[in-house]
Structures are given as structure tokens and as C-alpha cells.
Design a protein around this motif. Sequence first.
Motif, PDB file in Angstrom:
ATOM      1  N   ALA A  94       0.837  -1.205   0.000  1.00 13.79           N
ATOM      2  CA  ALA A  94       0.000   0.000   0.000  1.00 13.79           C
ATOM      3  C   ALA A  94       0.866   1.248   0.000  1.00 13.79           C
ATOM      4  N   TYR A  95       0.456   2.247  -0.797  1.00 18.41           N
ATOM      5  CA  TYR A  95       1.133   3.533  -0.857  1.00 18.41           C
ATOM      6  C   TYR A  95       0.103   4.651  -0.768  1.00 18.41           C
ATOM      7  N   ASP A  96       0.560   5.804  -0.300  1.00 20.65           N
ATOM      8  CA  ASP A  96      -0.352   6.936  -0.214  1.00 20.65           C
ATOM      9  C   ASP A  96      -0.371   7.696  -1.536  1.00 20.65           C
ATOM     10  N   GLU A  97      -1.072   8.830  -1.589  1.00 24.81           N
ATOM     11  CA  GLU A  97      -1.244   9.552  -2.836  1.00 24.81           C
ATOM     12  C   GLU A  97       0.064  10.139  -3.361  1.00 24.81           C
ATOM     13  N   LYS A  98       1.056  10.304  -2.475  1.00 22.89           N
ATOM     14  CA  LYS A  98       2.347  10.827  -2.893  1.00 22.89           C
ATOM     15  C   LYS A  98       3.364   9.722  -3.190  1.00 22.89           C
ATOM     16  N   GLY A  99       2.899   8.485  -3.176  1.00 20.70           N
ATOM     17  CA  GLY A  99       3.791   7.378  -3.489  1.00 20.70           C
ATOM     18  C   GLY A  99       4.637   6.900  -2.344  1.00 20.70           C
ATOM     19  N   ARG A 100       4.240   7.236  -1.104  1.00 22.02           N
ATOM     20  CA  ARG A 100       4.981   6.793   0.074  1.00 22.02           C
ATOM     21  C   ARG A 100       4.365   5.497   0.612  1.00 22.02           C
ATOM     22  N   PHE A 101       5.223   4.540   0.949  1.00 24.34           N
ATOM     23  CA  PHE A 101       4.754   3.278   1.513  1.00 24.34           C
ATOM     24  C   PHE A 101       4.013   3.542   2.821  1.00 24.34           C
ATOM     25  N   VAL A 102       2.867   2.845   3.004  1.00 20.41           N
ATOM     26  CA  VAL A 102       2.053   3.023   4.209  1.00 20.41           C
ATOM     27  C   VAL A 102       2.330   1.839   5.140  1.00 20.41           C
ATOM     28  N   PRO A 103       3.205   1.989   6.123  1.00 18.58           N
ATOM     29  CA  PRO A 103       3.665   0.834   6.910  1.00 18.58           C
ATOM     30  C   PRO A 103       2.657   0.333   7.928  1.00 18.58           C
ATOM     31  N   THR A 104       1.513   1.009   8.069  1.00 17.40           N
ATOM     32  CA  THR A 104       0.488   0.574   9.022  1.00 17.40           C
ATOM     33  C   THR A 104      -0.800   0.142   8.331  1.00 17.40           C
ATOM     34  N   ALA A 105      -0.817   0.093   7.003  1.00 21.85           N
ATOM     35  CA  ALA A 105      -2.054  -0.196   6.262  1.00 21.85           C
ATOM     36  C   ALA A 105      -2.554  -1.600   6.570  1.00 21.85           C
ATOM     37  N   ASP A 106      -3.890  -1.713   6.743  1.00 21.44           N
ATOM     38  CA  ASP A 106      -4.504  -3.015   7.014  1.00 21.44           C
ATOM     39  C   ASP A 106      -5.741  -3.240   6.152  1.00 21.44           C
ATOM     40  N   ASP A 107      -5.782  -2.631   4.960  1.00 19.24           N
ATOM     41  CA  ASP A 107      -6.928  -2.745   4.063  1.00 19.24           C
ATOM     42  C   ASP A 107      -7.176  -4.191   3.640  1.00 19.24           C
ATOM     43  N   LEU A 108      -8.429  -4.503   3.379  1.00 20.40           N
ATOM     44  CA  LEU A 108      -8.792  -5.817   2.846  1.00 20.40           C
ATOM     45  C   LEU A 108      -8.539  -5.816   1.339  1.00 20.40           C
ATOM     46  N   ILE A 109      -7.676  -6.720   0.885  1.00 13.48           N
ATOM     47  CA  ILE A 109      -7.292  -6.812  -0.524  1.00 13.48           C
ATOM     48  C   ILE A 109      -8.012  -7.990  -1.163  1.00 13.48           C
ATOM     49  N   HIS A 110      -8.574  -7.753  -2.362  1.00 19.16           N
ATOM     50  CA  HIS A 110      -9.237  -8.812  -3.124  1.00 19.16           C
ATOM     51  C   HIS A 110      -8.382  -9.171  -4.341  1.00 19.16           C
ATOM     52  N   PHE A 111      -8.341 -10.472  -4.656  1.00 19.62           N
ATOM     53  CA  PHE A 111      -7.597 -10.978  -5.810  1.00 19.62           C
ATOM     54  C   PHE A 111      -8.584 -11.670  -6.751  1.00 19.62           C
ATOM     55  N   ASP A 112      -8.783 -11.124  -7.934  1.00 17.21           N
ATOM     56  CA  ASP A 112      -9.632 -11.741  -8.949  1.00 17.21           C
ATOM     57  C   ASP A 112      -8.729 -12.303 -10.033  1.00 17.21           C
ATOM     58  N   VAL A 113      -8.785 -13.621 -10.242  1.00 13.62           N
ATOM     59  CA  VAL A 113      -7.868 -14.292 -11.152  1.00 13.62           C
ATOM     60  C   VAL A 113      -8.659 -15.034 -12.215  1.00 13.62           C
ATOM     61  N   THR A 114      -8.311 -14.821 -13.474  1.00 13.04           N
ATOM     62  CA  THR A 114      -8.901 -15.586 -14.587  1.00 13.04           C
ATOM     63  C   THR A 114      -7.780 -16.025 -15.519  1.00 13.04           C
ATOM     64  N   GLY A 115      -8.104 -16.983 -16.377  1.00  8.91           N
ATOM     65  CA  GLY A 115      -7.118 -17.474 -17.329  1.00  8.91           C
ATOM     66  C   GLY A 115      -6.375 -18.688 -16.808  1.00  8.91           C
ATOM     67  N   GLY A 116      -5.116 -18.808 -17.214  1.00  5.06           N
ATOM     68  CA  GLY A 116      -4.362 -20.036 -16.986  1.00  5.06           C
ATOM     69  C   GLY A 116      -3.669 -20.137 -15.654  1.00  5.06           C
ATOM     70  N   ASP A 153      -2.558 -23.220 -14.438  1.00  3.67           N
ATOM     71  CA  ASP A 153      -3.708 -24.118 -14.593  1.00  3.67           C
ATOM     72  C   ASP A 153      -4.279 -24.002 -16.001  1.00  3.67           C
ATOM     73  N   GLY A 154      -3.409 -23.904 -17.001  1.00  2.00           N
ATOM     74  CA  GLY A 154      -3.892 -23.808 -18.370  1.00  2.00           C
ATOM     75  C   GLY A 154      -2.920 -23.053 -19.252  1.00  2.00           C
ATOM     76  N   ASP A 155      -3.300 -22.891 -20.528  1.00  5.88           N
ATOM     77  CA  ASP A 155      -2.430 -22.266 -21.521  1.00  5.88           C
ATOM     78  C   ASP A 155      -2.705 -20.780 -21.719  1.00  5.88           C
ATOM     79  N   GLU A 156      -3.846 -20.291 -21.249  1.00  5.09           N
ATOM     80  CA  GLU A 156      -4.183 -18.892 -21.475  1.00  5.09           C
ATOM     81  C   GLU A 156      -3.345 -17.975 -20.591  1.00  5.09           C
ATOM     82  N   ASP A 157      -3.135 -16.746 -21.084  1.00  5.68           N
ATOM     83  CA  ASP A 157      -2.515 -15.745 -20.236  1.00  5.68           C
ATOM     84  C   ASP A 157      -3.389 -15.501 -19.014  1.00  5.68           C
ATOM     85  N   VAL A 158      -2.746 -15.108 -17.926  1.00  4.97           N
ATOM     86  CA  VAL A 158      -3.454 -14.909 -16.661  1.00  4.97           C
ATOM     87  C   VAL A 158      -3.785 -13.431 -16.500  1.00  4.97           C
TER      88      VAL A 158
END
Length: 922
Positions: free
Chosen positions: A691-713, A749-754
Amino acid sequence: MRYVQNESEILCLNHGWRFIEKDFSVLPPEASIKHDAIYRYAKAGAQLGPASADFDDGDWSEVSLPHDWVPFKDFTPDAYPNHGYKRRGIGWYRVKFQLPESDKERQILLDFEGMSCDAQIYFNGQLLYRNFSGYKSFTVDLTDMANFGDVPNVLAVRVDASAWEGWWYEGAGIYRSVWLHKKAAAHIAHNGIWAKPVFKEGRWTVEVETTVENSFEYDRDFTLETALYDPSGRLCGTIAQAGSVKGYDSAVMKGEIPVEKPELWSIDTPNLYRVKARVSGDFGEHFQCVETGLRTIRYDADEGFFLNGENVKMRGFCNHQDHAGVGAAVPYAIKEYRIALLKKLGANAYRCAHNTDPEILEICDRQGMLVMEENRTFSSAEENLLRLESMIKNSRNHPSVVMYSMFNEEPLQGTRKGHRMAGRMQALVHRLDDSRPCTGAFNGGQMEDEGAATILDIVGINYNPASYDAFHAKFPNKPVFGSETASAFMVRGEWEEDRENRHIIPNYDETCAPWGNTIHDTWESVDTRPFNFGSFVWTGFDYRGEPTPFTWPSVATFFGTYDSCGFEKDGCFLYKAYWHKEPVLHLLPHWNLGLEKGTPVRVMAFTNCDEVELFLNGRSLGRKACGKYRPTEFTVPYEEGKLSAVGYRDGAEVVRDAEETAGDTAQLRVELSKTALKNDGLDALAVNVRAYDEKGRFVPTADDLIHFDVTGGAKLIGVGNGDPNSHEDDVAPYRHLYNGCAQAILLNDGDEDVHITVHTEKAAPVELTIPVVKGENVPYVKAVRENALENWTMFHRLFDAMPDPNPAVADNDMNSFEPVAINGMAQPQFKGRYDTYGLYRVSVNLGAARGGRSIYFGRIWGEASVYLDGKKLAERPNDGPEFLNAALPDDAAGAHILTVVIHNVDEKWSNAGILGAVSLRG
């Protein structure tokens, strides 16, 4: 990793498995235990339950290997702390596959790289192997029990992980890969090539010892051709030999190949040579390849370890084998990633704690890491000596392996018993490999006059650096090293200690286990003693289980230099400072502390500079001289903004570092552990999110819920964030950031790009495309789903008239019906017997009731009628097709007797009978 060019025919058996966490008996059900059930069970190939061909596994989960079922379970305070507060249990695996008729005169070998833990391997109803170690690689010879042609083979594995072998997270299941080898009748044995580089009188040779096996009864003459190739693929030399091997026997062939202008294997240039051995004769041919490295090793009791004549201090880490999200089923590419991270710190050595892993050795060969290869169980019992032999044969071609450890922290290590056990084990090792020394990791007892230390080649001491000098004084001719060191505690991103509420340890390198030492004390104790040839830090990565220094709700250790995902703790920079020549400077803590202005804060600089000057918002806070081992400390009145430092050598600025107060999460940055995935079904990568803030600084206390959507191979197989106290799901498409970081593991898990989208509420989604490229690994065994009906019997005589399809047979009558083979040929009973009737029957388990099923006869000759418990299901007329499909009632379930009556009605059916496989379909 196995590659198609490394052996004549090898296939991966990782796909198409069925799994259930539940136990089943292979005995006859108690309700049906009569004479005939006990009699039949006592015969070869008659194991029941999941071991039998007709077992119904339709409601089992479909899984791919490597597979660890523990990450899918919930944390519970009632489970074992040492195993990470997740229960294990007992599970079964099954897979079915066919072998062509052309394989009949070949050895069929299964290679299991590891499963946790006790297991029984059943093949076509026969118990072929019992495994008693969760860390042993082993092979199972299927040749004699295999089905060829239409009849599928049934492989079933019962894994009992209800007990334990180690005091750490061990996982449960077939957590490493399985390979199927097909070899000619005479062939090179598994691990049957030992390529031993020898430097003598100023010249290099590679001595090659090859074991040729014969899987069948006929004596075989053969030709063995052995070739050596240099790291560029150029031929160095060959050996041509003729030999013979008796039936069911083996022969050992020896030769040597000189090497001109050798390219040595080293930490910085891990050059590998390739040996290809090919055996051929009237039985066909089989080739196998191994890699080796030309290098010399020497241990000196006063000066330490020498690699290729150069004095090298081992800078090593001990490591367990689990990784965040995936447990013990760690893909090869993630193992590569982890070892590369250790090398990034300046590490040059790896301790396999406390077990062996063949993939780790291959990776260390390629990356230039010295390996302390470790045996799991300290015992000179026959079973353990066989395991030890297997480990040595697995290891001895690997140039990375520079010593073998017989044990870790054993109560008998300082006793006469320990001396004798270690001596017998060491003698076995030296018979198999006389090029490397043996050691043990002692947590005491090394000073005893009759303990294991007095017979082992070299001695490792776990912790207790004060004992190095005493040991060296008492045993001045015995090389010694720190086989396990440090056990320092840190939690990534933390700066305040909170033992009561949050189970948090800061990163100042001031806290360690009662038996351990800080990082800086540990390295000073090793680095200042030339006779101590190295240190293996406990540990490279946090690991699940053995929660230390806390218990529930902590579920993991705090020992790691990296967290369980491979994200850097501050301690990483201490090792960089000690082990790198280039300038290193790292400030801690981060500067998102949320304190009132003016609050005193301890600031440390981990550096290898002569001096460090500290600045806060541009104001100098002073310049301090730095010690070689001790971190440099400042006290700073807190003030939001930018904390920075300049490092100096010889008065000149050489490096800078800074920590800056960041705002809330405004953007995510995603880094991949590699740029592409291979389409081999084995390749994997780590998706690292920060996680980074609007100025591009790493946020060392961030605890946001991150979602991963994966399709393809690719598929997501695990998530983590490095929090040793987290109880979030290991297998899920989401994860909270912990102190700004989270990770997902993707498996091809397949030949398609991920295509992967990473998103959270506070930041714009990040979309990435990961190319999927052609891999070069071995092909897969194709699994089949249908159940074969096996163990057919036939009434001992033919009938002149239509017989009763359900004859009464006494419980102890084992002779009225005789076994018959369904193997592509007609039953010989019919030959020349026209206008007669044959009566066949078989027990069939239909499992749970469901519609649309049938009994399928692939090839059946003659007029045929099919009965289920005496009720006709179907019939085949005299002039019908070769196949017959008998539909089952929708409510048919459980155990039944299937009967077939075949009428050898005229001369054209002189070969009447059941010729092809019979299967349950649908």
C-alpha cells in the motif's frame, strides 16, 4: 524438478486425484465376515475399501498434487500448538490410469517425493509399500501388479497424519510431486548414477558408477554408454562398456572421464556438468541424466571451511518447508523464490531443517548455495538406515551438499549409545559417499568423552556460543560450527513491544529466545573465531506452528528473518550490513508512529558504514561512529515528516536512507516474483501487494482488505500477509494487508494468459496480465474416471444347458468358482467346446444410488446374458456387436453379485468369453 530430457520416459502423476479426509477400512465389512470373505481377503490383490477397483469415490474432492489439506481448515485453540492450531487427521487419495499393452515388458516405477506422514500405498488391491516418514522420498515398483490395455490401474494412498514426526507445522497429505517412470526391461536403477568429481594430482576426472537393473526373469546382455557434457553442453568425453545382468538382479558398472579446462562449481559461479548414461540391448534402451559440479571442499579445525581452496565462512539459514497460504505444498518456483531471497541478503548456505527435500538441493545447485543436508530420525535401526541410504543416494550428485547431518538435538547425543548410533550411521554414509563429512547438531553433550561428537567428522553446536572456545580447546582437531544460531524475535513492521495484548515484538534486535542470542551477538561470536566455519541462523522465514515466544492466539513463530511470505523484516538489513561489501544503511522504525510531538523515540541504524548522520525534516541530529557489529542508536523527539540518514566511509558520503510519514492508502503496487508462468501445471509465482499513499509513500500501518480476482491459466492456491497472529483463511481470494503488505500464490492451470485484478475500497484496482509460456517439463499421466470390475471368477466346468444364473454356493466353497484373467484373450475353458455355457460372476460395489449408470463390457464374444443378483439386466445376441452395455436400475446401490452367462453357441465362437475390460460407467 523433472524434465522430459532427463530420462527416457517419465510422466507426472499430479493431476486427476480424488481425496477425502476420512478413514476407511480395507477389511471386509464386519457384517459380511464369513469364511469366503476372510479367505478372499487373505489373497494377493484383495484389499477392499478405497484400495479396491470398484470403490465408489464419486463424492470425493478432485485435487492436484502437491496437496496439503491443513490450510483449508480453521484455527482452533484445541488443536496442537506445535502444528499451528489446525487439526490434521487421516485422509485417502485415489487415482486411476491406464497403461498400454506396449508397457508389458517395461519396469513401471512410482516416485513419491514426500507425504505427511505415515502412509500405505495400495495398487490394484495390493498393499505395496508402507511409509513411516513424512519427509522421505521413496519409490514403489508397480511392474508385477500393473494392468495393461483396457483395464485401468487403481492407485490408492492412505495418509495418517493424526500423530506427528516433528514439533513444527508438518501439513498433511501428498505434499510433494509424484512421478511415473517407464523403463526398459534392463535399465538404469532409480538414483542409479553416481557422478563423483575427483581432483587428484592436479587433474580432474568424473568417476561414474552406474547400477543396471533387470526387472524380469531373462538374463540380459547390455551396452552402457556414458557421456559427460560441460556447462555449455559441449561433450567432454565418453565411456563405452559391455555387461550382463541376471534376471531380477543388478550389475554395477564403473568408469571415469577426464575433464580438461574444468569450470568449477562455486557460490558465485554454480557451473553444472551433465552426465547421460544410456543402456541398450535386445530389450530396447533406457537413458537417464544427472547433474554434478566440479568443486573441492575441505574442513580445517583451525581455519574453517575451504571451497575450491578458498576460505569461506558459511553464512546460512535453517528453514522449515512451509510457506504462507499453501502450507507444506510449496510449488517449486516458490522454493526458488525463497532461496533467492536468502541469497539476496548475502547468505551462501542452507540447512534443511530437519529433513531433506530433493527439489531444494536442485535449486541450491543452480543458485550457488552450500547445503547442510539433514537426516530426520536419529537411529541405527534397520528401517532408519534404509531411509538414510535413500537420502544419501538422493543427495550425493548435488555439488551444493557439503555435509550430512545425522541428527538434531537428540537426548542420546552425549552418551555411549549416541556414539555407537552415530558411528554406524556415519559408516553407512561413507560407504555410499566418501566425499563429504558427517555431523550432528548438538544442543549439549558435545563435551562428553564418549558421546557422538567423538566419532562424527565435524561437530555442530546449536546456540551457546560460549561453548565454541571450550570445545575447540578440548577437541582441537575437530572442525566446529554454529549449526543453529540466533533465535531472535521480530515481527515485521513493529516497533513497540506488546506481549500481553497483541503478542508483538519490535525489530530492534534486542529480543531472543532464552536459549538464543540477538543477531548481532550471534554474528560477532562466529565472525571473530576463524576456527568456527559458519553459522546457520534460526530461521530464514517465519513458519507455521511451534508458536514462539507466545501461544494462542499466536499460530506461528517470530524467529524468521523474513516473514512467512518473504517480506523483509528489519533484521534483513543487519545481515546485509554484515555480509555485503557495498554500503548498507537502514533506519528503523518507520515514521508512521502516531505519537505526540516531542515523544522520545529510539531510532536505530543498521549499517556497515564508519559513521552515520541523522536528520529530521532536514535538521541534523548529530553524527555517530558505528561499530562493526552493534547497531547505531539515536534518541529522537518525534515529529511527523521525514527522518533521514547519511552513511559515511573514510569521511565521504556513500549511502542514504529515509523513513517518511505517509498518509492513508491511496494506491496499490503489485510485484510478481517472476514475469511469466510456464504452462506445465507446476509453475507458480507470488503476487506481492503493498500500500502507498497519494504521494507514493509506503504506508507501513495499512490493514486494508485486498481482493484478488484471477482468470485465465492460473488458480489462486493460497494467501498470506506475514502476521504470525492472524486467523484469516489461508485459501481465499482476499486477505487483509498486515503492516502494508499481503501476498497471493498463483499456480499454473492452463495455456491462457493470466489476468489478475487486485483491488481494495480505498485505491484504484491494479490490473495485470501474466503471460503463460511453453514449459519443458514432463507430460502428465492421464487419469480415468470409470471403475473397472476386477477379480472375476468362472464356474469350474462348462454346462450343457442354460445354468441357474444365481447358484447357491457354500460359504466355505472356494473351488466351485475359479479365478479367471480378463486380459484381451478368450478363456481357454471354451476352446473346442461348442454349444456350451460358461458361468461368470464378480462382486460389485455400486456405491450410492444414482441414475444413468451401466455396466460396460468392452469386448465380449458369444451369446451373453447379464444378471444382477439373479435378475437379468441385458443380453447380447449371438450376432451382436463386440461390446455390451447393461443399464443399471436407478436405485441400484451397495454390494451385489454380477453374473454373466455366455453360450458358446457355434463354431465361430471357439474363442468365446469376456475378453476386454468391464467397467462401471456413469
